[in-house]
Design an enzyme around this catalytic site. Structure first.
Site, PDB file in Angstrom:
ATOM      1  N   ALA A   1       7.554   2.514  -0.231  1.00 25.12           N
ATOM      2  CA  ALA A   1       8.192   1.196  -0.235  1.00 25.12           C
ATOM      3  C   ALA A   1       8.600   0.829  -1.663  1.00 25.12           C
ATOM      4  O   ALA A   1       9.686   0.292  -1.900  1.00 25.12           O
ATOM      5  CB  ALA A   1       7.242   0.150   0.346  1.00 25.12           C
TER       6      ALA A   1
ATOM      7  N   VAL B   1       0.820  -1.205   0.000  1.00 26.16           N
ATOM      8  CA  VAL B   1       0.000   0.000   0.000  1.00 26.16           C
ATOM      9  C   VAL B   1       0.859   1.263   0.000  1.00 26.16           C
ATOM     10  O   VAL B   1       0.376   2.351  -0.291  1.00 26.16           O
ATOM     11  CB  VAL B   1      -0.965  -0.004   1.214  1.00 26.16           C
ATOM     12  CG1 VAL B   1      -0.231   0.389   2.499  1.00 26.16           C
ATOM     13  CG2 VAL B   1      -2.170   0.892   0.954  1.00 26.16           C
ATOM     14  N   SER B   2       2.157   1.119   0.286  1.00 22.23           N
ATOM     15  CA  SER B   2       3.038   2.277   0.420  1.00 22.23           C
ATOM     16  C   SER B   2       3.783   2.601  -0.873  1.00 22.23           C
ATOM     17  O   SER B   2       4.585   1.799  -1.341  1.00 22.23           O
ATOM     18  CB  SER B   2       4.065   2.024   1.527  1.00 22.23           C
ATOM     19  OG  SER B   2       5.091   3.004   1.499  1.00 22.23           O
ATOM     20  N   PRO B   3       3.578   3.797  -1.433  1.00 19.84           N
ATOM     21  CA  PRO B   3       4.347   4.187  -2.609  1.00 19.84           C
ATOM     22  C   PRO B   3       5.827   4.332  -2.295  1.00 19.84           C
ATOM     23  O   PRO B   3       6.687   4.092  -3.150  1.00 19.84           O
ATOM     24  CB  PRO B   3       3.727   5.527  -3.019  1.00 19.84           C
ATOM     25  CG  PRO B   3       3.121   6.076  -1.766  1.00 19.84           C
ATOM     26  CD  PRO B   3       2.645   4.871  -1.009  1.00 19.84           C
TER      27      PRO B   3
END
Length: 212
Positions: A18, A14-16
Protein backbone atom coordinates in the site's frame (compact mmCIF):
# COMPACT_ATOMS: atom_id res chain seq x y z
CA UNK A 1 -10.32 12.13 -20.56
CA UNK A 2 -11.10 15.62 -19.32
CA UNK A 3 -14.08 14.67 -17.18
CA UNK A 4 -13.43 14.36 -13.45
CA UNK A 5 -13.79 10.84 -12.05
CA UNK A 6 -13.58 9.34 -8.58
CA UNK A 7 -12.03 6.13 -7.29
CA UNK A 8 -11.88 4.75 -3.76
CA UNK A 9 -8.54 3.52 -2.47
CA UNK A 10 -8.71 0.96 0.34
CA UNK A 11 -5.53 0.59 2.38
CA UNK A 12 -4.07 -0.60 5.67
CA UNK A 13 -0.82 0.74 7.08
CA UNK A 14 0.32 -2.82 7.78
CA UNK A 15 0.84 -3.34 4.03
CA UNK A 16 4.19 -2.38 2.48
CA UNK A 17 2.59 -2.62 -0.94
CA UNK A 18 0.00 0.00 0.00
CA UNK A 19 2.89 2.35 0.80
CA UNK A 20 4.60 1.55 -2.49
CA UNK A 21 1.40 2.17 -4.44
CA UNK A 22 0.72 5.45 -2.64
CA UNK A 23 4.17 6.67 -3.66
CA UNK A 24 3.11 6.09 -7.29
CA UNK A 25 -0.02 8.22 -7.18
CA UNK A 26 1.75 10.62 -9.51
CA UNK A 27 1.10 8.10 -12.29
CA UNK A 28 -2.65 8.57 -11.94
CA UNK A 29 -4.50 10.96 -14.26
CA UNK A 30 -4.83 14.47 -12.89
CA UNK A 31 -8.57 14.30 -13.54
CA UNK A 32 -8.99 11.40 -11.09
CA UNK A 33 -10.13 12.12 -7.54
CA UNK A 34 -9.02 9.44 -5.08
CA UNK A 35 -11.01 8.96 -1.88
CA UNK A 36 -8.78 7.38 0.75
CA UNK A 37 -10.43 4.63 2.77
CA UNK A 38 -8.53 3.10 5.71
CA UNK A 39 -9.66 -0.46 6.44
CA UNK A 40 -8.64 -3.28 8.75
CA UNK A 41 -6.96 -5.92 6.60
CA UNK A 42 -7.40 -8.54 9.32
CA UNK A 43 -11.17 -8.08 9.21
CA UNK A 44 -11.18 -8.52 5.42
CA UNK A 45 -9.13 -11.70 5.70
CA UNK A 46 -11.41 -13.07 8.40
CA UNK A 47 -14.51 -12.33 6.34
CA UNK A 48 -13.22 -14.14 3.26
CA UNK A 49 -11.54 -16.96 5.18
CA UNK A 50 -8.02 -16.08 4.09
CA UNK A 51 -4.63 -16.13 5.74
CA UNK A 52 -2.42 -13.08 5.52
CA UNK A 53 0.95 -13.41 3.73
CA UNK A 54 2.79 -13.05 7.04
CA UNK A 55 0.86 -16.00 8.50
CA UNK A 56 2.51 -18.46 6.10
CA UNK A 57 6.23 -18.70 6.99
CA UNK A 58 7.67 -19.16 3.50
CA UNK A 59 5.29 -16.61 2.00
CA UNK A 60 6.22 -14.12 4.71
CA UNK A 61 9.88 -14.17 3.71
CA UNK A 62 9.09 -13.90 0.00
CA UNK A 63 6.65 -11.04 0.63
CA UNK A 64 9.28 -9.03 2.50
CA UNK A 65 11.87 -9.68 -0.18
CA UNK A 66 9.46 -8.78 -2.95
CA UNK A 67 8.50 -5.50 -1.27
CA UNK A 68 12.19 -4.63 -0.86
CA UNK A 69 12.84 -5.50 -4.51
CA UNK A 70 9.90 -3.45 -5.74
CA UNK A 71 11.01 -0.45 -3.71
CA UNK A 72 14.49 -0.68 -5.20
CA UNK A 73 13.08 -1.24 -8.69
CA UNK A 74 10.79 1.79 -8.39
CA UNK A 75 13.37 4.00 -6.71
CA UNK A 76 11.20 4.50 -3.62
CA UNK A 77 12.82 5.07 -0.23
CA UNK A 78 11.96 2.08 1.91
CA UNK A 79 12.85 0.58 5.25
CA UNK A 80 10.74 -2.01 7.02
CA UNK A 81 9.73 -1.36 10.63
CA UNK A 82 11.56 -3.49 13.25
CA UNK A 83 8.74 -6.05 13.56
CA UNK A 84 6.01 -7.18 11.18
CA UNK A 85 3.12 -7.71 11.14
CA UNK A 86 2.17 -5.11 13.70
CA UNK A 87 -1.16 -3.88 15.05
CA UNK A 88 -2.25 -1.08 12.66
CA UNK A 89 -5.51 -0.12 14.37
CA UNK A 90 -4.33 3.09 16.02
CA UNK A 91 -2.48 4.40 12.95
CA UNK A 92 -5.63 3.73 10.91
CA UNK A 93 -7.74 5.62 13.42
CA UNK A 94 -5.13 8.39 13.45
CA UNK A 95 -5.57 8.90 9.71
CA UNK A 96 -9.31 9.30 10.25
CA UNK A 97 -8.85 11.63 13.21
CA UNK A 98 -6.56 13.79 11.07
CA UNK A 99 -9.26 14.14 8.42
CA UNK A 100 -8.16 11.38 6.08
CA UNK A 101 -6.27 13.72 3.75
CA UNK A 102 -3.65 12.48 1.32
CA UNK A 103 -1.02 14.46 3.19
CA UNK A 104 -1.93 12.90 6.54
CA UNK A 105 -2.01 9.37 5.14
CA UNK A 106 1.29 9.87 3.34
CA UNK A 107 2.98 11.16 6.50
CA UNK A 108 1.88 8.10 8.45
CA UNK A 109 2.95 5.70 5.72
CA UNK A 110 6.35 7.34 5.37
CA UNK A 111 6.98 7.30 9.11
CA UNK A 112 6.43 3.53 9.08
CA UNK A 113 7.71 2.37 5.70
CA UNK A 114 10.16 5.02 4.57
CA UNK A 115 11.76 5.74 7.93
CA UNK A 116 11.21 2.28 9.45
CA UNK A 117 9.67 3.26 12.78
CA UNK A 118 7.74 1.05 15.17
CA UNK A 119 4.20 2.34 15.85
CA UNK A 120 2.44 -0.43 17.79
CA UNK A 121 3.72 0.30 21.29
CA UNK A 122 2.35 3.26 23.28
CA UNK A 123 5.70 5.00 22.95
CA UNK A 124 5.95 4.27 19.23
CA UNK A 125 2.44 5.50 18.57
CA UNK A 126 3.00 8.68 20.57
CA UNK A 127 6.16 9.28 18.53
CA UNK A 128 4.14 8.80 15.34
CA UNK A 129 1.58 11.38 16.46
CA UNK A 130 4.38 13.83 17.19
CA UNK A 131 6.09 13.13 13.88
CA UNK A 132 2.96 13.83 11.83
CA UNK A 133 2.23 17.02 13.77
CA UNK A 134 -0.86 15.74 15.58
CA UNK A 135 0.17 14.95 19.18
CA UNK A 136 -3.48 14.99 20.28
CA UNK A 137 -3.90 11.87 18.17
CA UNK A 138 -3.06 9.74 21.21
CA UNK A 139 -6.43 10.75 22.65
CA UNK A 140 -8.33 11.36 19.39
CA UNK A 141 -8.02 7.72 18.28
CA UNK A 142 -10.17 6.66 21.23
CA UNK A 143 -13.16 8.74 20.13
CA UNK A 144 -16.24 6.68 19.34
CA UNK A 145 -16.84 8.47 16.03
CA UNK A 146 -13.33 7.62 14.85
CA UNK A 147 -13.72 3.95 15.75
CA UNK A 148 -17.10 3.83 14.02
CA UNK A 149 -15.70 5.42 10.86
CA UNK A 150 -12.96 2.78 10.56
CA UNK A 151 -15.52 0.03 11.07
CA UNK A 152 -17.80 1.60 8.46
CA UNK A 153 -14.98 1.83 5.88
CA UNK A 154 -14.11 -1.82 6.48
CA UNK A 155 -17.72 -2.97 6.23
CA UNK A 156 -18.20 -0.97 3.03
CA UNK A 157 -15.09 -2.51 1.51
CA UNK A 158 -16.47 -5.98 2.21
CA UNK A 159 -19.79 -5.13 0.54
CA UNK A 160 -17.82 -4.15 -2.57
CA UNK A 161 -15.96 -7.46 -2.55
CA UNK A 162 -12.61 -6.02 -1.44
CA UNK A 163 -10.46 -8.89 -0.17
CA UNK A 164 -7.04 -7.32 0.27
CA UNK A 165 -5.04 -4.11 0.25
CA UNK A 166 -4.21 -1.95 -1.50
CA UNK A 167 -7.30 -1.95 -3.70
CA UNK A 168 -8.70 0.66 -6.05
CA UNK A 169 -12.47 0.51 -6.58
CA UNK A 170 -13.59 2.27 -9.73
CA UNK A 171 -16.73 2.03 -11.84
CA UNK A 172 -17.75 -1.29 -10.29
CA UNK A 173 -14.32 -2.87 -10.79
CA UNK A 174 -11.62 -3.78 -8.26
CA UNK A 175 -7.88 -3.45 -8.84
CA UNK A 176 -5.95 -5.22 -6.07
CA UNK A 177 -2.26 -4.95 -5.34
CA UNK A 178 0.63 -2.62 -6.07
CA UNK A 179 1.39 -4.69 -9.14
CA UNK A 180 -2.06 -3.80 -10.53
CA UNK A 181 -1.19 -0.09 -10.69
CA UNK A 182 -0.38 -0.23 -14.41
CA UNK A 183 -3.58 -2.17 -15.11
CA UNK A 184 -5.62 0.39 -13.20
CA UNK A 185 -4.07 3.27 -15.14
CA UNK A 186 -4.66 1.40 -18.41
CA UNK A 187 -8.34 0.92 -17.59
CA UNK A 188 -8.69 4.56 -16.59
CA UNK A 189 -7.31 5.58 -19.98
CA UNK A 190 -9.66 3.28 -21.86
CA UNK A 191 -12.35 0.76 -21.01
CA UNK A 192 -11.56 -1.17 -24.17
CA UNK A 193 -9.34 -3.74 -22.46
CA UNK A 194 -11.96 -4.78 -19.89
CA UNK A 195 -14.56 -4.86 -22.64
CA UNK A 196 -12.45 -7.05 -24.94
CA UNK A 197 -13.80 -10.47 -25.86
CA UNK A 198 -11.04 -12.43 -24.14
CA UNK A 199 -11.21 -10.49 -20.87
CA UNK A 200 -14.98 -10.90 -20.81
CA UNK A 201 -14.56 -14.63 -21.49
CA UNK A 202 -12.06 -15.28 -18.70
CA UNK A 203 -14.07 -13.14 -16.28
CA UNK A 204 -17.02 -15.51 -16.72
CA UNK A 205 -15.20 -18.84 -16.61
CA UNK A 206 -17.06 -21.55 -14.65
CA UNK A 207 -15.46 -23.03 -11.53
CA UNK A 208 -13.84 -26.33 -12.46
CA UNK A 209 -13.30 -27.78 -9.00
CA UNK A 210 -13.59 -26.66 -5.39
CA UNK A 211 -11.70 -27.83 -2.35
CA UNK A 212 -13.75 -29.83 0.07
Amino acid sequence: MSASRTAAWFFDFVSPFAYLQLEQFGRLPSTLTVELRPVVLGALLNHWGQKGPAEIPAKRILTYRHAQFRAEQLGIRYRMPPAHPFNPIKPLRLAIAMGGSLDAVRRIFRHIWRDGHEVASPQGFAALCEAVGFPQGVIAVEETSVKQALRAHTDHAITLGVFGVPTFAFDGELFWGEDATALFVRCLESGAWLASAEVRRISALPVGIQRG
